[in-house]
Motif scaffolding. Structure first.
Motif, PDB file in Angstrom:
ATOM      1  N   LEU A 181       0.863  -1.185   0.000  1.00 46.40           N
ATOM      2  CA  LEU A 181       0.000   0.000   0.000  1.00 46.40           C
ATOM      3  C   LEU A 181       0.897   1.232   0.000  1.00 46.40           C
ATOM      4  O   LEU A 181       1.691   1.443   0.914  1.00 46.40           O
ATOM      5  CB  LEU A 181      -0.910  -0.018   1.229  1.00 46.40           C
ATOM      6  N   LEU A 182       0.794   2.042  -1.046  1.00 52.75           N
ATOM      7  CA  LEU A 182       1.667   3.196  -1.184  1.00 52.75           C
ATOM      8  C   LEU A 182       1.105   4.435  -0.492  1.00 52.75           C
ATOM      9  O   LEU A 182       1.850   5.194   0.145  1.00 52.75           O
ATOM     10  CB  LEU A 182       1.904   3.504  -2.670  1.00 52.75           C
ATOM     11  N   PHE A 183      -0.215   4.650  -0.631  1.00 55.43           N
ATOM     12  CA  PHE A 183      -0.778   5.883  -0.063  1.00 55.43           C
ATOM     13  C   PHE A 183      -2.277   5.707   0.134  1.00 55.43           C
ATOM     14  O   PHE A 183      -2.951   4.990  -0.619  1.00 55.43           O
ATOM     15  CB  PHE A 183      -0.510   7.062  -1.007  1.00 55.43           C
ATOM     16  N   THR A 184      -2.784   6.377   1.146  1.00 55.90           N
ATOM     17  CA  THR A 184      -4.221   6.369   1.416  1.00 55.90           C
ATOM     18  C   THR A 184      -4.744   7.798   1.346  1.00 55.90           C
ATOM     19  O   THR A 184      -4.222   8.698   2.023  1.00 55.90           O
ATOM     20  CB  THR A 184      -4.525   5.776   2.801  1.00 55.90           C
ATOM     21  N   PHE A 185      -5.781   7.999   0.512  1.00 50.54           N
ATOM     22  CA  PHE A 185      -6.439   9.301   0.402  1.00 50.54           C
ATOM     23  C   PHE A 185      -7.663   9.289   1.307  1.00 50.54           C
ATOM     24  O   PHE A 185      -8.496   8.363   1.214  1.00 50.54           O
ATOM     25  CB  PHE A 185      -6.854   9.574  -1.045  1.00 50.54           C
ATOM     26  N   PRO A 186      -7.808  10.264   2.186  1.00 42.70           N
ATOM     27  CA  PRO A 186      -8.929  10.226   3.138  1.00 42.70           C
ATOM     28  C   PRO A 186     -10.297  10.303   2.492  1.00 42.70           C
ATOM     29  O   PRO A 186     -11.291   9.860   3.068  1.00 42.70           O
ATOM     30  CB  PRO A 186      -8.656  11.446   4.031  1.00 42.70           C
ATOM     31  N   GLY A 187     -10.421  10.918   1.308  1.00 44.84           N
ATOM     32  CA  GLY A 187     -11.712  10.996   0.650  1.00 44.84           C
ATOM     33  C   GLY A 187     -12.479  12.256   0.987  1.00 44.84           C
ATOM     34  O   GLY A 187     -11.940  13.188   1.631  1.00 44.84           O
ATOM     35  N   TRP A 188     -13.745  12.267   0.596  1.00 46.24           N
ATOM     36  CA  TRP A 188     -14.544  13.487   0.752  1.00 46.24           C
ATOM     37  C   TRP A 188     -15.870  13.210   1.448  1.00 46.24           C
ATOM     38  O   TRP A 188     -16.878  13.827   1.186  1.00 46.24           O
ATOM     39  CB  TRP A 188     -14.800  14.103  -0.629  1.00 46.24           C
ATOM     40  N   GLY A 189     -15.871  12.224   2.299  1.00 43.82           N
ATOM     41  CA  GLY A 189     -17.026  11.959   3.153  1.00 43.82           C
ATOM     42  C   GLY A 189     -18.193  11.301   2.455  1.00 43.82           C
ATOM     43  O   GLY A 189     -19.302  11.329   2.980  1.00 43.82           O
ATOM     44  N   SER A 190     -17.957  10.706   1.302  1.00 46.47           N
ATOM     45  CA  SER A 190     -19.040  10.032   0.578  1.00 46.47           C
ATOM     46  C   SER A 190     -18.456   8.862  -0.192  1.00 46.47           C
ATOM     47  O   SER A 190     -17.268   8.862  -0.562  1.00 46.47           O
ATOM     48  CB  SER A 190     -19.735  11.008  -0.369  1.00 46.47           C
ATOM     49  N   ALA A 191     -19.278   7.842  -0.421  1.00 44.68           N
ATOM     50  CA  ALA A 191     -18.821   6.631  -1.112  1.00 44.68           C
ATOM     51  C   ALA A 191     -18.364   6.951  -2.530  1.00 44.68           C
ATOM     52  O   ALA A 191     -18.973   7.758  -3.237  1.00 44.68           O
ATOM     53  CB  ALA A 191     -19.944   5.597  -1.150  1.00 44.68           C
ATOM     54  N   VAL A 192     -17.265   6.317  -2.931  1.00 48.61           N
ATOM     55  CA  VAL A 192     -16.743   6.485  -4.288  1.00 48.61           C
ATOM     56  C   VAL A 192     -17.503   5.537  -5.218  1.00 48.61           C
ATOM     57  O   VAL A 192     -17.529   4.320  -4.987  1.00 48.61           O
ATOM     58  CB  VAL A 192     -15.229   6.190  -4.334  1.00 48.61           C
ATOM     59  N   THR A 193     -18.133   6.099  -6.235  1.00 50.16           N
ATOM     60  CA  THR A 193     -18.893   5.283  -7.196  1.00 50.16           C
ATOM     61  C   THR A 193     -18.155   5.117  -8.519  1.00 50.16           C
ATOM     62  O   THR A 193     -18.307   4.109  -9.206  1.00 50.16           O
ATOM     63  CB  THR A 193     -20.274   5.918  -7.470  1.00 50.16           C
ATOM     64  N   ILE A 215     -12.078  16.506  -9.076  1.00 46.02           N
ATOM     65  CA  ILE A 215     -10.914  16.347  -9.956  1.00 46.02           C
ATOM     66  C   ILE A 215      -9.683  16.473  -9.072  1.00 46.02           C
ATOM     67  O   ILE A 215      -9.373  17.552  -8.547  1.00 46.02           O
ATOM     68  CB  ILE A 215     -10.906  17.415 -11.074  1.00 46.02           C
ATOM     69  N   HIS A 216      -8.972  15.362  -8.889  1.00 45.22           N
ATOM     70  CA  HIS A 216      -7.928  15.283  -7.864  1.00 45.22           C
ATOM     71  C   HIS A 216      -6.595  14.883  -8.486  1.00 45.22           C
ATOM     72  O   HIS A 216      -6.529  13.990  -9.337  1.00 45.22           O
ATOM     73  CB  HIS A 216      -8.331  14.258  -6.798  1.00 45.22           C
ATOM     74  N   ASN A 217      -5.518  15.571  -8.043  1.00 43.27           N
ATOM     75  CA  ASN A 217      -4.162  15.231  -8.445  1.00 43.27           C
ATOM     76  C   ASN A 217      -3.605  14.255  -7.420  1.00 43.27           C
ATOM     77  O   ASN A 217      -3.370  14.613  -6.256  1.00 43.27           O
ATOM     78  CB  ASN A 217      -3.297  16.488  -8.515  1.00 43.27           C
ATOM     79  N   ILE A 218      -3.395  13.006  -7.841  1.00 45.18           N
ATOM     80  CA  ILE A 218      -2.969  11.979  -6.883  1.00 45.18           C
ATOM     81  C   ILE A 218      -1.461  12.051  -6.619  1.00 45.18           C
ATOM     82  O   ILE A 218      -0.972  11.491  -5.640  1.00 45.18           O
ATOM     83  CB  ILE A 218      -3.357  10.569  -7.384  1.00 45.18           C
ATOM     84  N   LYS A 219      -0.720  12.764  -7.465  1.00 48.38           N
ATOM     85  CA  LYS A 219       0.729  12.880  -7.239  1.00 48.38           C
ATOM     86  C   LYS A 219       1.010  13.802  -6.050  1.00 48.38           C
ATOM     87  O   LYS A 219       1.837  13.494  -5.186  1.00 48.38           O
ATOM     88  CB  LYS A 219       1.404  13.394  -8.497  1.00 48.38           C
TER      89      LYS A 219
END
Length: 893
Positions: A181-193, A215-219
């Motif tokens: 597991l390289l990285f965990t993004f906390p998210g935005w408080g709602s399920a990812v569809t 629209i998110h930059n994962i780098k």
């Protein structure tokens, strides 16, 4: 059980399904480098269809899987389909080449990843497969309570990296090669569809259940922009790659939102692109085309040819979004099937090509208002069609279809050529004052001339309307035709009689023009529906006690009665010649009844009951629509292309289940196919003679025996005026022996050195026929001699009979044997015409010699006695047949 039961149906075999295009699964887009063309793959039940985007023409239909497809994915070479706990890989869009088994729960997510395939099941287990070896490369387990995988994607240019989205809202980036597991993004408080790669590297589009798009930059773990849709969770995302920075987002209500990523604002709304949720949407790479599909059984291509504007519908394939209620072949070509559905629409499906399909739209009270508001916002939309009738005689002049709607007294007309609802709303004036009455139209029929429509109501009334003007032209009965609801009305082919069946258990025959009641017949129970075969005048009446009565319109009486069904009869259809009646009932059987013999000749089971069936006017296809199924299924009539022996089925016959066309046959069926069939269905071979009392003629052509007496005249007439000239340079031919059957002449090795001395012994050689007659004098068996004569032509027969005389190398005994051969032919009463011809030629050639020989005279008298006896028998048979034919003619007149 007979061999008929083993193979399901003796008459019908599954052909294909019509009107199935898409279900709730998102489509998959593929690009063929060699063809330079895009293809779209959609799941339909247990198989998937492949269409080219250029014309939306179907390219391939995959082999069916044992279960419904739960998820689809594709790479450059293969299409992957998850069904149950198994994943199958298809090559060339049709055949399964790899199978991946190992999941303990149903698979619901697939992602091709180079030489690997990533799959996720409902128990949150992630397995990475090696595509070629089918081995498990890696298995990742997530804690379902903290991270339930809901979306998966591979970020572009990220080597061995996979991004997972969870229903808890967080995202995780994994290296699948090192299993870290390289990285965990906390998210935005709602399920990812939805997770979707944007055209920019490192940037990912994330769709959430709250309707938010991130629209998110994962780098750099940085959110670039957010958008909010108010139509529910995001079901699909796609980005344009043709120079316009536009994002499309799908919603559960069928709307699509268009967002400008540069200005960060909403630039358009494509409302009601589908009547159900947007299952998938894809912008084609480098083109201004948007491809969408949904659970409403539709695929649509939208073109963005206006700068900054919304998409315009370019092409589509659309079937029913709800199960059909009634289907019927429209014209005599048998190529178009009209289908009414619970989605309130009337559509026409072509059996030739999908480009000939057409939708006649939805019914509406006020057509003009509905056109202004749009079909979606039409508050006066009519309910589904329950019954309709069509006629093509005047379709170019006025409407040719009349339809009854569920619970409505109003009936509507439709125009097939215009592909829309027609000009008239047919409603009787008697209910204008009291519209609260619960009266509705129950049955309808159109006359064969296309001028009149007969409409039956639940109140017992039957009205006649003019199709051109829509005016009321009278009613049957002084007050009403029946004391209860009318269940069926039919008009005969010549507009002379109209027959109606009511819930009061009465069948009434009326004069069509004068509305006079001619005949009333009581049925054993209340009828549920009727069907008239106009050419034969046979009326099939389905009764509520699950039986069928056949009423003859000419004789005015019931001529057949069929029983044995264990459920309500949903629909009936006649074969074009009126010989068969095919019925579908709620016991899931489709039965074929033979009217002349009055017996059941075919019966098979289907998984879901057929609600409507229709036999093609050309007799080649039976169409069926089933409960909870959106398609129309075609069954080919195998009796047109192969010999099928039909016999009445026994009373204890148990039918077997036949899969609907396009579904996978069970293993039991495959094993039974390889078994040898029972002798009951062997091909019937006609005997040489049906009855010893009958006289049988030969099957030889007339040219072989009819001109035997005139052969000398024919030879004289055909004699060449000049001798044939040998060509200067004749081509090489292998020499053949003259005769009816061509044979090559074998070289005679003994005569290589030609002798100058003529051998007179050659003339004394006996022919095969001569030798057979000599042998038959002792054995009295003349079959071989007769068979040999049948193979000879007229000239050869003449030569053989001439050679029987003593002056031509024969003798009296052989001539006596020939006359005995004629006697044996007359005794057996076979080849009567040949016996007459051979005897006439024999008498013509040897009459003087016969008169001089007492032995031959005695044989001739025997032949004469047999001839007189046979001729008397023939004359008796002919007189009997002539008398019977005259009697039948007089009875008919």
């Amino acid at each position: 059980m007979s061999s008929v039961g083993k193979k399901g149906s003796a008459i019908f075999s599954g052909f294909r399904a019509l009107g199935l295009y898409s279900n709730h699964l998102p489509h998959v887009v593929r690009f063929h480098k060699k063809h330079r063309e895009f293809y779209v793959v959609t799941a339909v039940g247990q198989c998937f269809h492949t269409y080219n985007v250029k014309k939306l023409g179907i390219v391939a239909v995959s082999n069916a899987l044992p279960e419904d497809i739960a998820c689809l994915a594709a790479d450059r070479m293969l299409v992957y389909a998850g069904h149950g706990k198994v994943i199958s890989a298809f090559a060339k869009n049709t055949e399964v080449v790899h199978t991946y088994e190992g999941h303990q729960a149903d698979v619901h997510l697939l992602l091709p990843f180079g030489d690997h395939l990533i799959s996720v099941d409902k128990d949150n287990a992630v397995i990475i497969w090696d595509v070629e070896s089918e081995d498990v490369y890696l298995q990742i387990s997530f804690d379902r309570s903290t991270f339930e995988v809901g979306a998966v994607m591979h970020p572009s240019t990220y080597l061995n990296k996979i991004l997972f989205g969870s229903s808890q809202g967080s995202l995780q980036l994994w290296n699948v090669k090192s299993n870290k597991l390289l990285f965990t993004f906390p998210g935005w408080g709602s399920a990812v569809t939805v997770l979707q790669q944007t055209p920019a590297v490192d940037v990912v589009g994330v769709g959430l259940a709250s309707g938010q798009i991130v629209i998110h930059n994962i780098k750099f773990n940085e959110t670039l922009m957010k958008f909010q849709q108010d139509w529910g969770p995001i079901t699909a995302l796609s980005f344009r790659t043709d120079g316009h920075s536009v994002m499309a987002a799908g919603s559960p209500v069928g709307h699509i939102g268009l967002w400008d990523l540069e200005d960060k604002k909403l630039i358009g709304q494509m409302r009601d692109t589908h009547t159900t949720a947007i299952a998938g949407l894809t912008f084609l790479h480098g083109e201004p085309l948007l491809l969408t599909n949904g659970a409403d059984n539709a695929i649509r291509v939208w073109i963005f040819d206006v700068a900054g504007g919304e998409g315009r519908l370019l092409r589509f394939r659309m079937g029913h979004s709800a199960p059909p209620t009634m289907i019927k072949h429209y014209d005599q070509s048998g190529q178009n099937i009209l289908s009414a559905s619970q989605d309130r629409s009337l559509q026409s499906f072509s059996t030739v090509h999908e480009r000939f399909n057409k939708s006649l739209g939805h019914g509406s009270f006020t057509k003009k208002k509905a056109k202004k508001k749009g079909v979606t916002y039409d508050t006066a939309k009519l309910p589904p069609i329950t019954a309709f009738a069509s006629e093509t005689a005047r379709q170019g002049d006025w409407d040719g279809i009349v339809a009854c709607h569920q619970g409505f007294v109003l009936t509507t007309t439709w125009n097939y050529r215009k592909g829309s609802m027609g000009a008239h709303r047919l409603e009787p004036e008697r209910f204008n004052k009291n519209r609260a009455l619960n009266v509705h139209a129950t049955a309808v029929d159109i006359t064969s001339c296309g001028n009149f429509a007969v409409i039956a109501l639940s109140s017992g009334h039957i009205d006649v309307y003019n199709m051109q003007s829509g005016l009321h032209r009278g009613q049957y009965g002084q007050d009403r035709a029946h004391s209860g609801p009318v269940r069926g009305v039919s008009v005969d082919a010549l507009n002379q009689l109209m027959v109606s069946a009511g819930a009061d258990g009465l069948l009434k025959v009326w004069k069509f023009k004068s509305k006079e009641l001619l005949n009333t017949h009581s049925l054993q129970a209340s009828p549920s529906s009727t069907l008239l075969h106009r050419d034969s005048g046979m009326l099939a009446v389905a009764v509520d006690d699950f039986t069928i009565s056949i009423f003859d319109m000419e004789m005015k009486r019931v001529v057949r009665h069929f029983s044995g069904q264990r459920g309500q009869i949903n629909d009936m259809t006649f074969s074009p010649d009126g010989r068969w009646l095919i019925t579908a009932s709620m016991d899931c059987t489709i039965r074929t009844w033979d009217l002349p013999s009055g017996s059941l000749v075919d019966c098979f089971l289907v998984d879901t009951a057929a609600v409507s069936i229709s036999f093609s006017p050309t007799g080649n296809v039976l169409a069926s629509a089933h409960v909870d199924s959106l398609g129309i299924y075609l069954w080919s009539n195998t009796t047109l292309c192969s010999l099928v022996s039909l016999r009445p089925l026994p009373a204890d016959y148990e039918p077997t289940v036949v899969m609907l066309p396009g579904t996978c046959p069970s293993k039991d069926d495959e094993e039974e196919v390889s078994e040898p069939e029972s002798s009951e269905m062997d091909e019937y071979v006609s005997p040489a003679q049906l009855d010893e009392q009958l006289v049988t003629l030969s099957l030889l052509p007339d040219s072989r025996w009819k001109n035997l007496l005139n052969l000398d005249i024919i030879k004289k007439r055909n004699k060449p005026k000049e001798p044939p000239k040998v060509p200067k340079a004749a081509p090489f031919f292998i020499p053949t022996v003259p005769g009816l059957v061509p044979q090559f002449a074998l070289p005679d090795k003994s005569s290589e050195e030609q002798s100058k001395v003529f051998n007179f012994g050659v003339l004394a050689q006996k022919s095969n026929f001569y030798l057979q007659l000599e042998e038959a004098l002792d054995s009295n068996l003349y079959e071989a001699a007769v068979r040999h004569l049948k193979e000879l032509g007229p000239s050869a027969v003449d030569t053989e009979l001439r050679s029987l005389a003593p002056d031509m190398g024969g003798n009296v005994c052989v001539m006596q044997s020939f006359l005995r051969m004629i006697s044996s032919m007359l005794k057996q009463k076979q080849d009567f015409d040949l016996a007459q011809a051979y005897l006439a030629l024999f008498l013509k050639l040897h009459l003087r010699l016969i008169a001089e020989q007492p032995v031959l005279m005695q044989e001739t008298e025997n032949v004469l006695e047999l001839l007189e006896r046979t001729w008397t028998s023939i004359q008796t048979l002919l007189n009997q047949n002539m008398c019977l034919l005259s009697y039948i003619k007089s009875a008919l007149l």
